[in-house]
Scaffold this active site. Sequence first.
Site, PDB file in Angstrom:
ATOM      1  N   GLU A  16       0.816  -1.223   0.000  1.00 44.43           N
ATOM      2  CA  GLU A  16       0.000   0.000   0.000  1.00 44.43           C
ATOM      3  C   GLU A  16       0.848   1.271   0.000  1.00 44.43           C
ATOM      4  O   GLU A  16       1.266   1.748   1.053  1.00 44.43           O
ATOM      5  CB  GLU A  16      -0.940   0.002   1.223  1.00 44.43           C
ATOM      6  CG  GLU A  16      -1.813   1.258   1.287  1.00 44.43           C
ATOM      7  CD  GLU A  16      -2.793   1.279   2.466  1.00 44.43           C
ATOM      8  OE1 GLU A  16      -2.809   0.314   3.255  1.00 44.43           O
ATOM      9  OE2 GLU A  16      -3.524   2.265   2.588  1.00 44.43           O
ATOM     10  N   LYS A  24      -2.382  -1.982  -3.221  1.00 48.46           N
ATOM     11  CA  LYS A  24      -3.450  -1.142  -2.652  1.00 48.46           C
ATOM     12  C   LYS A  24      -3.070   0.326  -2.823  1.00 48.46           C
ATOM     13  O   LYS A  24      -2.454   0.934  -1.934  1.00 48.46           O
ATOM     14  CB  LYS A  24      -3.652  -1.504  -1.170  1.00 48.46           C
ATOM     15  CG  LYS A  24      -4.664  -0.614  -0.451  1.00 48.46           C
ATOM     16  CD  LYS A  24      -5.064  -1.172   0.911  1.00 48.46           C
ATOM     17  CE  LYS A  24      -5.926  -0.196   1.687  1.00 48.46           C
ATOM     18  NZ  LYS A  24      -6.533  -0.771   2.883  1.00 48.46           N
TER      19      LYS A  24
HETATM   20  C1  5MM Z   1      -8.121   1.367   8.618  1.00 46.06           C
HETATM   21  O1  5MM Z   1      -7.056   2.300   8.664  1.00 46.06           O
HETATM   22  C2  5MM Z   1      -5.780   1.743   8.342  1.00 46.06           C
HETATM   23  C3  5MM Z   1      -4.806   1.894   9.451  1.00 46.06           C
HETATM   24  O2  5MM Z   1      -4.509   3.225   9.708  1.00 46.06           O
HETATM   25  P1  5MM Z   1      -3.510   3.636  10.940  1.00 46.06           P
HETATM   26  O3  5MM Z   1      -2.464   2.592  11.065  1.00 46.06           O
HETATM   27  O4  5MM Z   1      -2.974   4.950  10.458  1.00 46.06           O
HETATM   28  O5  5MM Z   1      -4.351   3.735  12.143  1.00 46.06           O
HETATM   29  C4  5MM Z   1      -5.284   2.389   7.025  1.00 46.06           C
HETATM   30  O6  5MM Z   1      -4.011   1.933   6.653  1.00 46.06           O
HETATM   31  C5  5MM Z   1      -6.249   1.982   5.963  1.00 46.06           C
HETATM   32  O7  5MM Z   1      -6.171   0.604   5.750  1.00 46.06           O
HETATM   33  C6  5MM Z   1      -5.976   2.663   4.638  1.00 46.06           C
HETATM   34  O8  5MM Z   1      -5.666   4.031   4.812  1.00 46.06           O
HETATM   35  C7  5MM Z   1      -7.245   2.574   3.813  1.00 46.06           C
HETATM   36  O9  5MM Z   1      -8.305   3.113   4.556  1.00 46.06           O
HETATM   37  P2  5MM Z   1      -9.211   4.218   3.900  1.00 46.06           P
HETATM   38  O10 5MM Z   1     -10.053   4.740   5.019  1.00 46.06           O
HETATM   39  O11 5MM Z   1      -8.289   5.248   3.313  1.00 46.06           O
HETATM   40  O12 5MM Z   1      -9.997   3.466   2.839  1.00 46.06           O
END
Ligand code: 5MM
Length: 325
Positions: free
Chosen positions: A175, A217
């Site tokens: 990602e 991703k």
């Molecule tokens: C769910 O949030 C994931 C973990 O975030 P932190 O480690 O910063 O708390 C994050 O990596 C998430 O998987 C991705 O940003 C995709 O989530 P979104 O909300 O952007 O679809």
Amino acid sequence: MSVLNKIARTLVSNRRGILAADESIGTMSTRLEKVGVEATAENRRLYRELIVTTPQLAESISGIILADETFHQKLSNGRTFPEYLHDIGILAGIKVDTGAKALAGAPGEKITEGLDGLRERVEEYARLGATFAKWRAVITIGDSLPSKRAVHANAHALARYAGLCQEGGLVPIVEPEVLMDGSHSLAKCQEVTTSVIRTVFDQLELMQVQLDGIVLKPNMVVAGSESAEQPSVEDVANATVEALRASVPPSVPGIAFLSGGQRPEVATENLAAMQNIDSLPWELTYSFGRALVGPALETWRGETGNATAAQEALSERAVANASAR
Ligand code: 5MM
């Protein structure tokens, strides 16, 4: 077909996608507090239980990414989260990075950490039922950002993570997130996203990562959230696919987008528009966090009486995204 390829294909095919429920303790706590719920380990567990027990979730969700805390917690029925997901036909994933920290010599930019001891952690998660993992790198667009060193350092870390995961039998979700924060144009986001993903694949190839055993991703290509000029759904779909065609080898089985702060309906519309573009070598699906669970969290607000409505809100987004495919 190798085991890694089979898992990767399961994650991205049959019109299903991935649910990112791997908010770190800090992020999850902030999100709970925002809806008036006390940020305790038990409330984080309760909320994740509500998410994973949503009826018929496996029809639209192939895999759920968990955070370490949830991975070791149990549902009210005594099953651990990975065990329960296995019972209902959803693959269990684990976030293995330990967060994005300030990168030395690169003001305003971050490097994702977590490589130390990763081989042993991968081994342990696989033993406890994980079949895939996730690592998120964060790239910022700014006046003279991103810097080459931030892009290179993050791509290199992603590749080392991916290699360790595959060695331990887990499919790595790779990602590289180009953030939508800022006032940059769609064209700028396309240029940066293309170059970041190219660098990531250079590094993956250097580290001899098996490309048919990963899921990419990325962000969708959008204009900065503060840009006055917001592109149409078709423009976002075309710019995103153009960036991917210019950077992602066809051997990658699937691309699962993050939502990045887009409104849930907009993320779904953008995903749907990309499905109309012909001759793509990879599956295009979702690995949304906020765009899947945001409405459910808003509805729940920690009240038992709201649980069914919250699960319906999640179902609605999950079904809409599956239909978009
Ligand atoms: C769910 O949030 C994931 C973990 O975030 P932190 O480690 O910063 O708390 C994050 O990596 C998430 O998987 C991705 O940003 C995709 O989530 P979104 O909300 O952007 O679809």
